[in-house]
Each structure stands twice: as structure tokens, then as C-alpha cells.
Design a protein around this motif. Sequence first.
Motif, PDB file in Angstrom:
ATOM      1  N   GLN A 131      10.758   3.048  31.612  1.00 41.06           N
ATOM      2  CA  GLN A 131      10.271   2.272  32.752  1.00 41.06           C
ATOM      3  C   GLN A 131       8.840   1.759  32.581  1.00 41.06           C
ATOM      4  O   GLN A 131       8.078   1.689  33.538  1.00 41.06           O
ATOM      5  CB  GLN A 131      10.371   3.118  34.034  1.00 41.06           C
ATOM      6  N   CYS A 188      10.557  -4.031  23.353  1.00 38.29           N
ATOM      7  CA  CYS A 188      10.665  -2.697  23.975  1.00 38.29           C
ATOM      8  C   CYS A 188      10.165  -1.617  23.019  1.00 38.29           C
ATOM      9  O   CYS A 188      10.730  -1.408  21.950  1.00 38.29           O
ATOM     10  CB  CYS A 188      12.120  -2.412  24.341  1.00 38.29           C
ATOM     11  N   PRO A 189       9.126  -0.878  23.404  1.00 35.52           N
ATOM     12  CA  PRO A 189       8.586   0.147  22.511  1.00 35.52           C
ATOM     13  C   PRO A 189       9.532   1.322  22.303  1.00 35.52           C
ATOM     14  O   PRO A 189       9.407   2.054  21.326  1.00 35.52           O
ATOM     15  CB  PRO A 189       7.300   0.596  23.221  1.00 35.52           C
ATOM     16  N   GLY A 245       7.958  -1.299  31.708  1.00 38.95           N
ATOM     17  CA  GLY A 245       7.842  -2.651  32.255  1.00 38.95           C
ATOM     18  C   GLY A 245       7.499  -3.732  31.251  1.00 38.95           C
ATOM     19  O   GLY A 245       7.455  -4.912  31.596  1.00 38.95           O
ATOM     20  N   THR A 246       7.265  -3.373  29.992  1.00 38.31           N
ATOM     21  CA  THR A 246       6.878  -4.369  28.980  1.00 38.31           C
ATOM     22  C   THR A 246       7.906  -5.497  28.868  1.00 38.31           C
ATOM     23  O   THR A 246       7.558  -6.672  28.758  1.00 38.31           O
ATOM     24  CB  THR A 246       6.734  -3.683  27.605  1.00 38.31           C
TER      25      THR A 246
HETATM   26  S1  SF4 Z   1      10.257  -2.214  27.629  1.00 37.87           S
HETATM   27 FE1  SF4 Z   1      11.912  -0.776  27.144  1.00 37.87          FE
HETATM   28  S2  SF4 Z   1      11.182   1.212  27.873  1.00 37.87           S
HETATM   29 FE2  SF4 Z   1       9.930  -0.357  28.855  1.00 37.87          FE
HETATM   30  S3  SF4 Z   1      10.992  -0.778  30.816  1.00 37.87           S
HETATM   31 FE3  SF4 Z   1      11.743  -2.256  29.342  1.00 37.87          FE
HETATM   32  S4  SF4 Z   1      13.596  -1.324  28.514  1.00 37.87           S
HETATM   33 FE4  SF4 Z   1      12.448   0.303  29.504  1.00 37.87          FE
END
Ligand code: SF4
Length: 140
Positions: free
Chosen positions: A87, A126-127, A89-90
Motif C-alpha cells: 500500500q 512497484c517496489p 501508493g507508488t
Molecule cells: S506500488 Fe506496489 S506495493 Fe505500492 S501500492 Fe502499488 S501495488 Fe502496492
Amino acid sequence: MHAEMLVLQFPREVVDQPIIYRLVKDFDLEFNLLRAAINPRQEGLMVMELRGHPKDFRQGLKYLRGAGVKVRRVAREVSRNEERCYQCGTCTAVCPTGALHIERPDMAVVFEAARCSACELCCPACPAHAMEVRLNRAAV
Ligand code: SF4
Ligand code: SF4
């Protein structure tokens, strides 16, 4: 009528040319633009749904490729591995359709699969590697 979701990459040399205008005017195609951006190397990126008569569609793709545009058909499904997602948010910053978005007031990062164009822009962003590409749903 034929419609497909496409990712178009414009090399720097053609990024300022009226290629999309010609696609509409000369090939009678319609498009729904989901994202347009220019990266630091001055290359352009567009994510769009393109539609038209199948013959016009094929000729339009031929024109794009002849003009130096890299065309990638989106033929996959993207899903989120909920166990990996923490979560952060990236991904919401790169999602062109709003499929990944933050919901208030609890600020949860929501993945709404029905709005996903499968452009895959969230996967490298997504990290946690939580965004996964699944089986093809159409021929590439
Ligand atoms: S970047 Fe990846 S870890 Fe972060 S909220 Fe989005 S899906 Fe989830
Ligand atoms: S693949 Fe990712 S970035 Fe692209 S529309 Fe779907 S959720 Fe958004």
C-alpha cells in the motif's frame, strides 16, 4: 469495427510530427487516449484504444511502424498480488486509467481490474513487484 488497446512509443526524431492526426484523417480511425507523456530522452509514449474498420486498422498500424513508431498490442491481463502489496501508493502515479487509485478517507490503494488497460506501466514502478502480468487474453 475492430478495437485494440495499444502502447505507442515515438522516437525523438518523430515525436513532433502529426502522426496521430494522419492516423485519424488518412485511415479513418478513432482513438481514446489514456496517457501521453514524453520521457527525459524526449521520446513519446501513448496508451490508447484504437478502433476502426479491420482493413483501415491494419493499414494504420503499417503506417505507424513505417513512421518509426514502436507499436505494442496490449494482450495481457494485469493483476495485483495482495500478499506482496504494502500500500505504498507508488503505482497510482503511473496508472493512466485510474485502475490503481487511492480511496479516501482511509487512503487505501485500490486496484480496480475493470478499469485496467493492461498497459503494464505499474509493473516496473512497484517496489514490491506486486503487479503481475497474467495469461494473454488476445493474440498479439
Ligand atoms: S506500488 Fe506496489 S506495493 Fe505500492 S501500492 Fe502499488 S501495488 Fe502496492
Ligand atoms: S496495467 Fe497497471 S498502470 Fe496500466 S492500467 Fe492496469 S493498473 Fe494501471
